[in-house]
Design an enzyme around this catalytic site. Structure first.
Site, PDB file in Angstrom:
ATOM      1  N   SER A 125       0.836  -1.207   0.000  1.00 22.95           N
ATOM      2  CA  SER A 125       0.000   0.000   0.000  1.00 22.95           C
ATOM      3  C   SER A 125       0.865   1.249   0.000  1.00 22.95           C
ATOM      4  O   SER A 125       1.962   1.263   0.572  1.00 22.95           O
ATOM      5  CB  SER A 125      -0.860  -0.023   1.264  1.00 22.95           C
ATOM      6  OG  SER A 125      -1.430   1.230   1.503  1.00 22.95           O
ATOM      7  N   TYR A 150      -2.081  -1.670  11.047  1.00 24.54           N
ATOM      8  CA  TYR A 150      -2.328  -2.154   9.683  1.00 24.54           C
ATOM      9  C   TYR A 150      -1.178  -1.752   8.758  1.00 24.54           C
ATOM     10  O   TYR A 150      -0.586  -2.583   8.060  1.00 24.54           O
ATOM     11  CB  TYR A 150      -3.658  -1.605   9.138  1.00 24.54           C
ATOM     12  CG  TYR A 150      -3.714  -1.610   7.639  1.00 24.54           C
ATOM     13  CD1 TYR A 150      -3.935  -2.789   6.945  1.00 24.54           C
ATOM     14  CD2 TYR A 150      -3.478  -0.444   6.896  1.00 24.54           C
ATOM     15  CE1 TYR A 150      -3.938  -2.812   5.555  1.00 24.54           C
ATOM     16  CE2 TYR A 150      -3.483  -0.447   5.519  1.00 24.54           C
ATOM     17  CZ  TYR A 150      -3.707  -1.632   4.858  1.00 24.54           C
ATOM     18  OH  TYR A 150      -3.684  -1.642   3.487  1.00 24.54           O
ATOM     19  N   LYS A 154       1.992  -3.949   6.670  1.00 24.08           N
ATOM     20  CA  LYS A 154       2.429  -3.861   5.256  1.00 24.08           C
ATOM     21  C   LYS A 154       3.936  -3.624   5.192  1.00 24.08           C
ATOM     22  O   LYS A 154       4.647  -4.228   4.386  1.00 24.08           O
ATOM     23  CB  LYS A 154       1.673  -2.740   4.531  1.00 24.08           C
ATOM     24  CG  LYS A 154       0.191  -3.029   4.307  1.00 24.08           C
ATOM     25  CD  LYS A 154      -0.025  -4.220   3.374  1.00 24.08           C
ATOM     26  CE  LYS A 154      -1.479  -4.603   3.228  1.00 24.08           C
ATOM     27  NZ  LYS A 154      -1.689  -5.935   2.660  1.00 24.08           N
TER      28      LYS A 154
HETATM   29  N1  UFG Z   1     -13.189  10.561   3.477  1.00 20.84           N
HETATM   30  C1  UFG Z   1     -14.226  11.403   3.801  1.00 20.84           C
HETATM   31  N2  UFG Z   1     -15.380  10.846   4.277  1.00 20.84           N
HETATM   32  C2  UFG Z   1     -15.547   9.506   4.443  1.00 20.84           C
HETATM   33  C3  UFG Z   1     -14.473   8.653   4.100  1.00 20.84           C
HETATM   34  C4  UFG Z   1     -13.292   9.219   3.614  1.00 20.84           C
HETATM   35  O1  UFG Z   1     -14.117  12.629   3.689  1.00 20.84           O
HETATM   36  O2  UFG Z   1     -16.607   9.090   4.909  1.00 20.84           O
HETATM   37  C5  UFG Z   1     -11.953  11.134   2.946  1.00 20.84           C
HETATM   38  C6  UFG Z   1     -10.735  10.815   3.795  1.00 20.84           C
HETATM   39  O3  UFG Z   1     -10.617  11.751   4.839  1.00 20.84           O
HETATM   40  C7  UFG Z   1      -9.613  10.875   2.775  1.00 20.84           C
HETATM   41  C8  UFG Z   1     -10.293  10.414   1.472  1.00 20.84           C
HETATM   42  O4  UFG Z   1     -11.697  10.567   1.685  1.00 20.84           O
HETATM   43  O5  UFG Z   1      -9.200  12.199   2.602  1.00 20.84           O
HETATM   44  C9  UFG Z   1     -10.009   8.969   1.155  1.00 20.84           C
HETATM   45  O6  UFG Z   1     -10.321   8.187   2.291  1.00 20.84           O
HETATM   46  P1  UFG Z   1     -10.382   6.595   2.250  1.00 20.84           P
HETATM   47  O7  UFG Z   1     -10.754   6.139   3.626  1.00 20.84           O
HETATM   48  O8  UFG Z   1     -11.237   6.150   1.123  1.00 20.84           O
HETATM   49  O9  UFG Z   1      -8.910   6.175   1.894  1.00 20.84           O
HETATM   50  P2  UFG Z   1      -7.541   6.486   2.669  1.00 20.84           P
HETATM   51  O10 UFG Z   1      -6.679   7.229   1.708  1.00 20.84           O
HETATM   52  O11 UFG Z   1      -7.737   7.080   3.984  1.00 20.84           O
HETATM   53  O12 UFG Z   1      -7.057   4.990   2.948  1.00 20.84           O
HETATM   54  C10 UFG Z   1      -6.587   4.205   1.915  1.00 20.84           C
HETATM   55  C11 UFG Z   1      -6.818   2.729   2.214  1.00 20.84           C
HETATM   56  C12 UFG Z   1      -6.023   2.312   3.410  1.00 20.84           C
HETATM   57  C13 UFG Z   1      -4.591   2.696   3.249  1.00 20.84           C
HETATM   58  C14 UFG Z   1      -4.477   4.166   2.923  1.00 20.84           C
HETATM   59  C15 UFG Z   1      -3.084   4.545   2.591  1.00 20.84           C
HETATM   60  O13 UFG Z   1      -8.181   2.476   2.469  1.00 20.84           O
HETATM   61  O14 UFG Z   1      -6.102   0.904   3.522  1.00 20.84           O
HETATM   62  O15 UFG Z   1      -5.249   4.465   1.776  1.00 20.84           O
HETATM   63  O16 UFG Z   1      -2.961   5.927   2.466  1.00 20.84           O
HETATM   64  F1  UFG Z   1      -3.898   2.462   4.384  1.00 20.84           F
END
Ligand code: UFG
Length: 341
Positions: A125, A150, A154
């Site tokens: 990741s 988590y 990785k």
């Molecule tokens: N977000 C919102 N509202 C929500 C969910 C997410 O505003 O309900 C925002 C988050 O704050 C972030 C973006 O949307 O800015 C993306 O969020 P995600 O949860 O979809 O993805 P992340 O980038 O946080 O996480 C992903 C993977 C993880 C991994 C990570 C690495 O899901 O497994 O990338 O950066 F660890």
């Protein structure tokens, strides 16, 4: 040519099984179904015409894993997806994450050694980069201290593979995914989040269909053009295709190092508000959302430098954010229709 896909009934795993079967590979899936559904198997069969072989057990069980490899000593390569993946849950239950994610990998590596299987593609990741100093982020950017158990699993898994490659016959390709979204065009397979989704796009589609009342946008005070956080979203089918190319690179001995690392993204960042706008455009649904506080642990912005993967793998992500959102929306509607009929 038989390929083992661990976690093959899961989100990225199932799309990869489809791409492998469509290229004529024989696939065997091992999955404990802890975060996936057995119905994925007949749906894969509907798409490809072939039902993959399947065994249900925990790969962290060394006796069962060793027995499995003895019975399937004709496996030529492994794509290892099976792992727990919820960042928040890993903070609550670190041992469960370290136990499952690390023991599984170690048991697989012993099984490979004992049965002379030399090739593994590992699901890593972009979380290993944390908030990179330079964007877009290249594969040689420093790996920063993980923010969650988590993420740490990785990083440790990458180290286990790198160290094992140094002293054994093992060849590994580590694929660092950015943010996979979307679903297969058939709407027969896609992401099936357990409970309330953590990730943005499943939360968007569940809000649009009426399962969730309101989407919360976590923070609009980031140092980005519209203030919301930026990620590199990649269509899951583009990602799945990269796995087939990676496994073929190993099978054909085309890898240049025993241990190679590739970023898998589009190279383009989209803010949360841009994703919402794109979704509203392609679905025709107005989303109920509000801006709330930042989510703890979130980084501000990250997107991939894809040059190395593009050049070395001869692979490029093809689908844009509108296509990703449209496929995610079709999938949400398909599962909703199935649940209500
Ligand atoms: N977000 C919102 N509202 C929500 C969910 C997410 O505003 O309900 C925002 C988050 O704050 C972030 C973006 O949307 O800015 C993306 O969020 P995600 O949860 O979809 O993805 P992340 O980038 O946080 O996480 C992903 C993977 C993880 C991994 C990570 C690495 O899901 O497994 O990338 O950066 F660890």
């Amino acid at each position: 040519m038989k390929i083992l896909v661990t976690g093959g009934t899961g989100y990225i795993g199932s799309h990869t099984v489809v791409e492998l079967q469509q290229k004529g590979y024989e696939v065997i899936i091992v999955d404990n179904l802890s975060n996936s559904n057995i119905d994925v198997l007949p749906n894969i069969e509907k798409i490809t015409g072939v039902k993959p072989l399947f065994e249900k057990f925990d790969l962290y069980d060394n006796v069962k894993t060793s027995d499995f490899f003895k019975r399937h000593n004709d496996i030529k390569a492994i794509i290892h997806f099976a792992a727990y993946k919820a960042v928040g849950e890993s903070v609550e239950k670190p041992l469960m994450y370290y136990h499952n994610n690390l023991f599984s990998l170690i048991n697989i590596l012993y099984g490979m050694k004992d049965n002379n299987i030399k090739n593994i593609v590992f699901s890593s990741s972009c979380t290993v980069y944390g908030q990179p100093e330079q964007l877009p982020v290249k594969e040689d950017a420093p790996v920063l201290k993980a923010l969650s158990p988590y993420g740490n699993t990785k990083q440790i898994s990458e180290e286990i593979l790198t160290d094992t490659c140094k002293t054994t016959d093992l060849n590994a390709i580590l694929l660092r995914y950015f943010n996979p979204i979307g679903a297969h065009e058939s709407a027969l397979i896609g992401e099936l989040p357990l409970g309330i989704p953590n990730n943005l796009v499943p939360f968007i589609t569940q809000t649009a269909i009426g399962i969730r009342e309101q989407l919360r946008v976590f923070g609009d005070d980031y140092n980005t053009p519209d203030g919301t956080a930026i990620r590199d979203y990649i269509h899951v089918v583009d990602l799945a295709k990269a796995h087939v190319i990676a496994v073929e690179r190993l099978l054909e001995n085309k890898n240049k190092l025993k241990n190679e690392i590739f970023n898998l993204g589009t190279g383009k960042g989209n803010s949360v508000l841009e994703v919402i706008k794109s979704f509203e455009k392609v679905s025709g649904v107005k989303l109920n959302y509000k801006i709330v506080e930042r989510r703890p642990g979130d980084i501000e912005q990250v997107w991939a430098d894809t040059e190395f993967a593009n050049k070395e793998l001869g692979w490029k992500a093809e689908k844009n954010i509108d296509e990703m959102n449209l496929s995610a929306w079709k999938w949400e509607k398909a599962i909703h229709n199935k649940a209500t009929t």
